[in-house]
Scaffold this motif. Structure first.
Motif, PDB file in Angstrom:
ATOM      1  N   ARG A  29      -5.876   1.618 -41.777  1.00 30.19           N
ATOM      2  CA  ARG A  29      -4.812   1.852 -42.748  1.00 30.19           C
ATOM      3  C   ARG A  29      -4.206   0.523 -43.217  1.00 30.19           C
ATOM      4  N   GLN A  30      -3.995  -0.389 -42.278  1.00 30.24           N
ATOM      5  CA  GLN A  30      -3.391  -1.679 -42.609  1.00 30.24           C
ATOM      6  C   GLN A  30      -4.327  -2.550 -43.440  1.00 30.24           C
ATOM      7  N   PHE A  31      -5.585  -2.613 -43.047  1.00 33.50           N
ATOM      8  CA  PHE A  31      -6.531  -3.504 -43.710  1.00 33.50           C
ATOM      9  C   PHE A  31      -7.001  -2.958 -45.053  1.00 33.50           C
ATOM     10  N   LEU A  32      -7.289  -1.642 -45.097  1.00 34.51           N
ATOM     11  CA  LEU A  32      -8.025  -1.083 -46.231  1.00 34.51           C
ATOM     12  C   LEU A  32      -7.372   0.127 -46.877  1.00 34.51           C
ATOM     13  N   ARG A  33      -6.218   0.536 -46.351  1.00 34.52           N
ATOM     14  CA  ARG A  33      -5.545   1.740 -46.845  1.00 34.52           C
ATOM     15  C   ARG A  33      -6.440   2.978 -46.723  1.00 34.52           C
ATOM     16  N   ILE A  34      -7.269   2.995 -45.720  1.00 33.35           N
ATOM     17  CA  ILE A  34      -8.105   4.160 -45.415  1.00 33.35           C
ATOM     18  C   ILE A  34      -7.338   5.043 -44.444  1.00 33.35           C
ATOM     19  N   VAL A  35      -7.001   6.255 -44.870  1.00 29.22           N
ATOM     20  CA  VAL A  35      -6.204   7.167 -44.054  1.00 29.22           C
ATOM     21  C   VAL A  35      -6.865   8.551 -44.063  1.00 29.22           C
ATOM     22  N   PRO A  36      -7.349   9.026 -42.933  1.00 33.42           N
ATOM     23  CA  PRO A  36      -7.968  10.361 -42.904  1.00 33.42           C
ATOM     24  C   PRO A  36      -6.925  11.461 -43.048  1.00 33.42           C
ATOM     25  N   GLU A  37      -7.365  12.608 -43.586  1.00 33.44           N
ATOM     26  CA  GLU A  37      -6.491  13.779 -43.609  1.00 33.44           C
ATOM     27  C   GLU A  37      -6.165  14.180 -42.179  1.00 33.44           C
ATOM     28  N   LYS A  38      -5.068  14.912 -42.008  1.00 32.29           N
ATOM     29  CA  LYS A  38      -4.602  15.249 -40.653  1.00 32.29           C
ATOM     30  C   LYS A  38      -5.677  15.957 -39.838  1.00 32.29           C
ATOM     31  N   GLN A  39      -6.354  16.935 -40.436  1.00 29.86           N
ATOM     32  CA  GLN A  39      -7.369  17.666 -39.676  1.00 29.86           C
ATOM     33  C   GLN A  39      -8.490  16.727 -39.251  1.00 29.86           C
ATOM     34  N   ASN A  40      -8.899  15.849 -40.160  1.00 30.11           N
ATOM     35  CA  ASN A  40      -9.928  14.862 -39.865  1.00 30.11           C
ATOM     36  C   ASN A  40      -9.468  13.918 -38.754  1.00 30.11           C
ATOM     37  N   SER A  41      -8.206  13.481 -38.843  1.00 33.18           N
ATOM     38  CA  SER A  41      -7.642  12.601 -37.817  1.00 33.18           C
ATOM     39  C   SER A  41      -7.616  13.281 -36.451  1.00 33.18           C
ATOM     40  N   ASP A  42      -7.215  14.537 -36.435  1.00 30.53           N
ATOM     41  CA  ASP A  42      -7.186  15.293 -35.173  1.00 30.53           C
ATOM     42  C   ASP A  42      -8.574  15.387 -34.557  1.00 30.53           C
ATOM     43  N   GLU A  43      -9.577  15.580 -35.393  1.00 31.77           N
ATOM     44  CA  GLU A  43     -10.963  15.666 -34.901  1.00 31.77           C
ATOM     45  C   GLU A  43     -11.403  14.343 -34.284  1.00 31.77           C
ATOM     46  N   ILE A  44     -11.009  13.232 -34.912  1.00 30.58           N
ATOM     47  CA  ILE A  44     -11.367  11.907 -34.394  1.00 30.58           C
ATOM     48  C   ILE A  44     -10.733  11.687 -33.018  1.00 30.58           C
ATOM     49  N   PHE A  45      -9.470  12.063 -32.893  1.00 28.12           N
ATOM     50  CA  PHE A  45      -8.795  11.931 -31.597  1.00 28.12           C
ATOM     51  C   PHE A  45      -9.431  12.836 -30.556  1.00 28.12           C
ATOM     52  N   ASP A  46      -9.774  14.061 -30.942  1.00 26.16           N
ATOM     53  CA  ASP A  46     -10.402  15.001 -30.004  1.00 26.16           C
ATOM     54  C   ASP A  46     -11.747  14.463 -29.522  1.00 26.16           C
ATOM     55  N   ASN A  47     -12.518  13.888 -30.442  1.00 27.04           N
ATOM     56  CA  ASN A  47     -13.820  13.337 -30.072  1.00 27.04           C
ATOM     57  C   ASN A  47     -13.674  12.157 -29.112  1.00 27.04           C
ATOM     58  N   PHE A  48     -12.665  11.323 -29.369  1.00 29.43           N
ATOM     59  CA  PHE A  48     -12.443  10.179 -28.481  1.00 29.43           C
ATOM     60  C   PHE A  48     -12.015  10.650 -27.093  1.00 29.43           C
ATOM     61  N   LEU A  49     -11.081  11.573 -27.048  1.00 31.03           N
ATOM     62  CA  LEU A  49     -10.621  12.082 -25.753  1.00 31.03           C
ATOM     63  C   LEU A  49     -11.740  12.794 -25.023  1.00 31.03           C
ATOM     64  N   GLY A  50     -12.642  13.428 -25.798  1.00 32.06           N
ATOM     65  CA  GLY A  50     -13.783  14.104 -25.176  1.00 32.06           C
ATOM     66  C   GLY A  50     -14.758  13.135 -24.536  1.00 32.06           C
ATOM     67  N   SER A  51     -14.762  11.881 -25.027  1.00 32.05           N
ATOM     68  CA  SER A  51     -15.661  10.865 -24.454  1.00 32.05           C
ATOM     69  C   SER A  51     -15.010  10.083 -23.330  1.00 32.05           C
ATOM     70  N   SER A  52     -13.731  10.353 -23.075  1.00 30.34           N
ATOM     71  CA  SER A  52     -13.026   9.610 -22.029  1.00 30.34           C
ATOM     72  C   SER A  52     -13.486  10.069 -20.654  1.00 30.34           C
ATOM     73  N   LEU A  53     -13.298   9.211 -19.669  1.00 28.34           N
ATOM     74  CA  LEU A  53     -13.740   9.501 -18.312  1.00 28.34           C
ATOM     75  C   LEU A  53     -12.782  10.480 -17.641  1.00 28.34           C
ATOM     76  N   ALA A  54     -13.303  11.606 -17.255  1.00 30.99           N
ATOM     77  CA  ALA A  54     -12.463  12.637 -16.644  1.00 30.99           C
ATOM     78  C   ALA A  54     -11.798  12.112 -15.383  1.00 30.99           C
ATOM     79  N   GLY A  55     -10.491  12.203 -15.343  1.00 38.24           N
ATOM     80  CA  GLY A  55      -9.749  11.803 -14.154  1.00 38.24           C
ATOM     81  C   GLY A  55      -9.580  10.316 -13.977  1.00 38.24           C
ATOM     82  N   ALA A  56     -10.147   9.531 -14.908  1.00 39.75           N
ATOM     83  CA  ALA A  56     -10.099   8.073 -14.737  1.00 39.75           C
ATOM     84  C   ALA A  56      -8.675   7.550 -14.803  1.00 39.75           C
ATOM     85  N   PHE A  57      -7.903   8.049 -15.767  1.00 38.27           N
ATOM     86  CA  PHE A  57      -6.556   7.532 -15.941  1.00 38.27           C
ATOM     87  C   PHE A  57      -5.703   7.790 -14.704  1.00 38.27           C
ATOM     88  N   GLU A  58      -5.682   9.029 -14.255  1.00 37.19           N
ATOM     89  CA  GLU A  58      -4.849   9.363 -13.098  1.00 37.19           C
ATOM     90  C   GLU A  58      -5.349   8.667 -11.837  1.00 37.19           C
TER      91      GLU A  58
END
Length: 357
Positions: free
Chosen positions: A292-321
């Protein structure tokens, strides 16, 4: 001249081959850019001009000499002086390094990472800052004001960038020194991103420029429009002398704080190292604001939510805790010495190693 944004990348501690941080940045950004509708085939390297500043050559030669542990420290420093041109360091550094080696000799990261911090705060700091200053100044003068200039620095690189910018934009022209002089208006930066910011921690050792008082801030008296501070909740190096300016009119006026400053804190993990640069950038909490800062590229909310869901889905289960529980064993008390920093670094690497099994 094209108005393509310019992104200056500055790496952190540890060995960094040429183009390494650029590749990490491009791959990490593209992992989310290509999930944004209409940008599936885009490559960040085609949309911005990336300028990598690699100061590792200074440290790599020093690491090789310091790794010759059969030789006395004084003899190794003599060899280093032939390489760096720095001929005076005092008996205090010899004693300090001898003590550090006796206490951290079994930690392999001492010779690949921790030495960088020691030598930046002692022998090599001035040399590194002059080299980095010339490259930043050259990039700004070649591209500004037609191109917006952004800087992304990581780990030790945040201290290098802060200290260098504070001298580049010092406001009082000093003749016959090696640091170029830049103007707060003509050469103004669009944004600075401090990822795993250790500038306050390193300044505790060097006292070069207090990050709360320097020109490296988003205000009329500062050298940029936007300042982004990025840290991971479990990154121990950002917990020591944490950079955490308050919205109280002291660092910058409240209006500039609200419009120009943002602290971004991450928590998810896809790797076992929360200090890792690509781990930071791949997180959409960081990469989407970057786009957003560099290129003013901003996904729609639904698209943004999907990106976050995909990232969290790739995270290591239980790693944070799991890591959070393990990190409770790292006691951060004294932060006023290099030895305390090294102890925390050693404990951190041990916790990560043990957790990996």
């Amino acid at each position: 001249m094209s108005d393509t944004p310019v992104v200056i990348l500055v790496h952190g501690m540890g060995k960094h081959l040429p183009d390494e941080i650029t590749k990490d940045f491009v791959v990490s950004i593209n992992s989310n850019l290509n999930q944004i509708s209409g940008h599936e085939d885009d490559n960040i390297s085609d949309l911005v001009k990336i300028v990598e500043i690699n100061y590792d050559a200074f440290f790599d030669k020093v690491r090789l000499k310091m790794a010759e542990k059969a030789k006395p420290v004084a003899e190794r420093l003599d060899a280093i002086s032939q390489i760096t041109g720095v001929s005076s360091w005092g008996a205090g550094l010899i004693q300090k390094l001898t003590s550090f080696e006796s206490n951290f000799n079994d930690d392999k990261l001492f010779y690949t990472h921790w030495l960088d911090v020691i030598f930046y705060t002692t022998l090599l700091g001035a040399k590194v800052r002059v080299d980095v200053a010339k490259k930043i100044a050259e990039t700004i003068r070649d591209h500004a004001p037609e191109n917006k200039i952004h800087i992304v620095a990581h780990s030790l690189g945040t201290a290098v960038v802060h200290d260098t910018l504070s001298q580049l934009f010092r406001g009082d022209f000093i003749a016959n020194d090696d640091i170029p002089d830049l103007d707060l208006v003509t050469h103004r930066l669009k944004s600075v991103w401090m990822v795993a910011n250790v500038s306050r921690l390193v300044n505790d050792f060097t006292d070069i420029s207090n990050p709360y008082n320097s020109t490296v801030r988003p205000s009329i008296e500062g050298c940029m429009d936007y300042f982004r501070n990025v840290r991971h909740e479990l990154d121990p190096f950002t917990r020591i002398s944490q950079f955490d300016p308050k919205n109280d009119n002291n660092w910058v006026p409240r209006d500039f704080y609200d419009s120009g400053y943002k602290n971004i804190e991450t928590s998810a993990l896809t790797k076992m190292n929360p200090h890792d640069f690509s781990e930071y950038i791949r997180n959409p909490k960081v990469s989407l604001p970057l786009l957003r800062q560099f290129l003013r590229i901003v996904p729609e909310k639904q698209n943004s939510d999907e990106i976050f869901d995909n990232f969290l889905g790739s995270s290591l289960a239980g790693a944070f805790e799991g890591l959070k529980e393990s990190f409770k064993e790292i006691k951060i008390t004294d932060t006023s010495s290099l030895e305390s920093f090294l102890k925390i670094g050693k404990e951190f690497s041990k916790v990560v190693k043990d957790f990996r099994g």
